[in-house]
Design an enzyme around this catalytic site. Sequence first.
Site: not given
Ligand code: SAH
Length: 215
Positions: A65
């Site tokens: 993010s």
């Molecule tokens: N918090 C992260 C940014 C994540 S981007 C950081 O600090 O880098 C969003 C993430 O959510 C992705 O890795 C994606 O694979 C995950 N994601 C999407 N849907 C999800 C679900 N149902 N359960 C768990 N993770 C999920």
Amino acid sequence: MRRDTYKHQGLRQQLIETLRKEGIRNERVLEAMAKLPRHLFLEKAFEEWAYKNVAFPIGNDQTISQPQTVAIQTTLLDIKKGDTVLEVGTGSGYQACILSLLGARVYTIERQSKLFKRTDKLLRDLGFVAIRTFLGDGYAGLPMFAPFDKILVTAGATSLPENLIDQLTIGGHLVIPIGDGEVQTMWRYTKVSEEEIQRESFGKFKFVPFLKGTQ
Ligand code: SAH
């Protein structure tokens, strides 16, 4: 292990100044972000992007993010030392480490196994051994470890997952971006009592989608 040089530290300080200019005022959040070497969460070849105020690809179609978004979501959570926090969407692990630096007991779920394995190793290598990582579908939350004082969703949902509301303590917050298309509204839900939920909105954001199931 890659290093955190003076150059990285200087760039990080500039990023903190940028966040201040963008209106981030929470000193505890800024302090945690000033401490954590964000370049270690990106591949070495892309290090120079780490201290720009932008989201960036981390492989497997996912992104770390934007720093400003991390600062806003973390501020909205209002983390107190010892809070039990569930993060949905581990991704690079950066946000989980920020929550941990603020004194939270962090549980984080990722649905993609490749990303999960890579990030789990990174967190151990960086010494964040207290962060508990799970491979699974964040829609279900983590009922075995509920209730949580705070829940953070870092992927764009299309509707409010009731399971997550159920897993909040009374007085707890759920911070979640919700929207139909590519743009989501940032919401903070507060569980005032078993019967009453309040919600407030905090502007528009763009997240990768919150998908069902694991992969
Ligand atoms: N918090 C992260 C940014 C994540 S981007 C950081 O600090 O880098 C969003 C993430 O959510 C992705 O890795 C994606 O694979 C995950 N994601 C999407 N849907 C999800 C679900 N149902 N359960 C768990 N993770 C999920």
